[in-house]
Scaffold this active site. Sequence first.
Site, PDB file in Angstrom:
ATOM      1  N   TRP A   8    -112.507 -32.686  14.942  1.00  0.00           N
ATOM      2  CA  TRP A   8    -111.942 -33.592  16.026  1.00  0.00           C
ATOM      3  C   TRP A   8    -110.256 -33.642  16.266  1.00  0.00           C
ATOM      4  O   TRP A   8    -110.140 -34.257  17.456  1.00  0.00           O
ATOM      5  CB  TRP A   8    -112.519 -34.866  15.905  1.00  0.00           C
ATOM      6  CG  TRP A   8    -114.040 -35.331  15.814  1.00  0.00           C
ATOM      7  CD1 TRP A   8    -114.810 -34.119  16.067  1.00  0.00           C
ATOM      8  CD2 TRP A   8    -114.592 -36.316  15.785  1.00  0.00           C
ATOM      9  NE1 TRP A   8    -116.249 -34.954  16.094  1.00  0.00           N
ATOM     10  CE2 TRP A   8    -116.014 -35.955  15.999  1.00  0.00           C
ATOM     11  CE3 TRP A   8    -114.097 -37.800  15.544  1.00  0.00           C
ATOM     12  CZ2 TRP A   8    -116.946 -36.961  15.985  1.00  0.00           C
ATOM     13  CZ3 TRP A   8    -115.214 -38.643  15.284  1.00  0.00           C
ATOM     14  CH2 TRP A   8    -116.521 -38.485  15.932  1.00  0.00           C
ATOM     15  N   HIS A  94    -105.159 -24.860   8.967  1.00  0.00           N
ATOM     16  CA  HIS A  94    -105.347 -24.668  10.273  1.00  0.00           C
ATOM     17  C   HIS A  94    -104.204 -24.238  11.052  1.00  0.00           C
ATOM     18  O   HIS A  94    -103.095 -24.626  10.712  1.00  0.00           O
ATOM     19  CB  HIS A  94    -105.950 -26.162  10.994  1.00  0.00           C
ATOM     20  CG  HIS A  94    -106.478 -25.996  12.608  1.00  0.00           C
ATOM     21  ND1 HIS A  94    -105.663 -25.764  13.406  1.00  0.00           N
ATOM     22  CD2 HIS A  94    -107.668 -25.761  12.782  1.00  0.00           C
ATOM     23  CE1 HIS A  94    -106.511 -25.748  14.564  1.00  0.00           C
ATOM     24  NE2 HIS A  94    -107.546 -25.487  14.066  1.00  0.00           N
ATOM     25  N   GLU A 164    -110.014 -17.927  13.134  1.00  0.00           N
ATOM     26  CA  GLU A 164    -109.859 -18.708  14.234  1.00  0.00           C
ATOM     27  C   GLU A 164    -108.377 -17.844  14.764  1.00  0.00           C
ATOM     28  O   GLU A 164    -107.469 -18.105  14.499  1.00  0.00           O
ATOM     29  CB  GLU A 164    -109.200 -20.170  14.160  1.00  0.00           C
ATOM     30  CG  GLU A 164    -110.607 -20.845  13.790  1.00  0.00           C
ATOM     31  CD  GLU A 164    -110.338 -22.454  13.834  1.00  0.00           C
ATOM     32  OE1 GLU A 164    -111.433 -22.889  14.813  1.00  0.00           O
ATOM     33  OE2 GLU A 164    -109.174 -22.893  13.904  1.00  0.00           O
ATOM     34  N   GLY A 170    -107.922 -23.758  21.842  1.00  0.00           N
ATOM     35  CA  GLY A 170    -107.590 -24.832  22.715  1.00  0.00           C
ATOM     36  C   GLY A 170    -107.590 -24.514  23.953  1.00  0.00           C
ATOM     37  O   GLY A 170    -108.089 -23.578  24.487  1.00  0.00           O
ATOM     38  N   GLY A 233    -113.484 -26.939  18.048  1.00  0.00           N
ATOM     39  CA  GLY A 233    -112.939 -28.003  18.505  1.00  0.00           C
ATOM     40  C   GLY A 233    -113.043 -29.202  19.308  1.00  0.00           C
ATOM     41  O   GLY A 233    -114.090 -29.877  19.106  1.00  0.00           O
TER      42      GLY A 233
HETATM   43  P1  PGA Z   1    -111.058 -25.370  20.088  1.00  0.00           P
HETATM   44  O1  PGA Z   1    -110.351 -25.600  18.840  1.00  0.00           O
HETATM   45  O2  PGA Z   1    -112.735 -25.154  20.014  1.00  0.00           O
HETATM   46  O3  PGA Z   1    -110.665 -26.518  20.920  1.00  0.00           O
HETATM   47  O4  PGA Z   1    -110.463 -24.023  20.818  1.00  0.00           O
HETATM   48  C1  PGA Z   1    -111.086 -24.988  17.698  1.00  0.00           C
HETATM   49  C2  PGA Z   1    -110.178 -25.171  16.353  1.00  0.00           C
HETATM   50  O5  PGA Z   1    -108.983 -25.172  16.311  1.00  0.00           O
HETATM   51  O6  PGA Z   1    -110.678 -25.516  15.188  1.00  0.00           O
END
Ligand code: PGA
Length: 255
Positions: A8, A94, A164, A170, A233
């Site tokens: 979140w 992250h 990721e 994002g 995300g």
């Molecule tokens: P996102 O983020 O799905 O909004 O691209 C993923 C994350 O940063 O874990």
Amino acid sequence: MKLIIGNWKMFPSSPKEAKSIFNGIKKGVRGVTHAKVIVCPPALFISTLIAIKAKAKISIGGQNSSFEDEGAHTGETSPRALALIGATHVILGHSERRAMGETNKEVSAKVVAAIRNKLTVVLCVGEKARDEHGAYFNEVAMQLHSSLEGFPKNEFKRLVIAYEPIWAIGAKAKRAATPSDCREMSILIRRELTEYFGKKVAFTIPILYGGSVDDRNAEGFLKEGEADGLLVGRISLDPEKFSTIIHIANNFRKL
Ligand code: PGA
């Protein structure tokens, strides 16, 4: 069983909204037997969600934790406290935290502390950008190795890797990665894990994909991308779409 984790980030800002999103997800997981769901809200809401979780099969995790259990570390979250309030997982390394200056060395110390407190670590790795010579493979391999330094090998069941790619994360990302981007990187990650843990163990460690996952592309990552799960995300704040992703995962009964 596929793993679906909702990150979140720093949303929402009101407890009321957090409860309402969570209750929506609770409804969404009804009847789900073949997907494991973990929600990682802001630390302030962890206890709140645990209190309203009741019998729902959703685990709650943190988004970061310290390298020490206690200490003079203003603003940090203790992994011991996280575990004691009932969180079972923690996202570490992250890219949004690495962008604030977190180094591999710090990530590895946090990983060790989380494991010591019996939390399952969702360790994030991913390249900043892709170049045509494939240097990004080395970047991810290095990051993985350094972030796992000191990881107690017998605790492999407490490790989840989330690939990721930063360029795909994002609202500003131009696009998600493709399932084939995801598949080739998991092969590399699996190879690196094999070096560290041996082949048998390496094949039991889930490798997830994260970065602009939504209800339309989720199936591709799980199927052609061969991801063991997804780290979601933005869309994890939308109970309807997040539940759709969970149900897509639930349909992969073979794992
Ligand atoms: P996102 O983020 O799905 O909004 O691209 C993923 C994350 O940063 O874990």
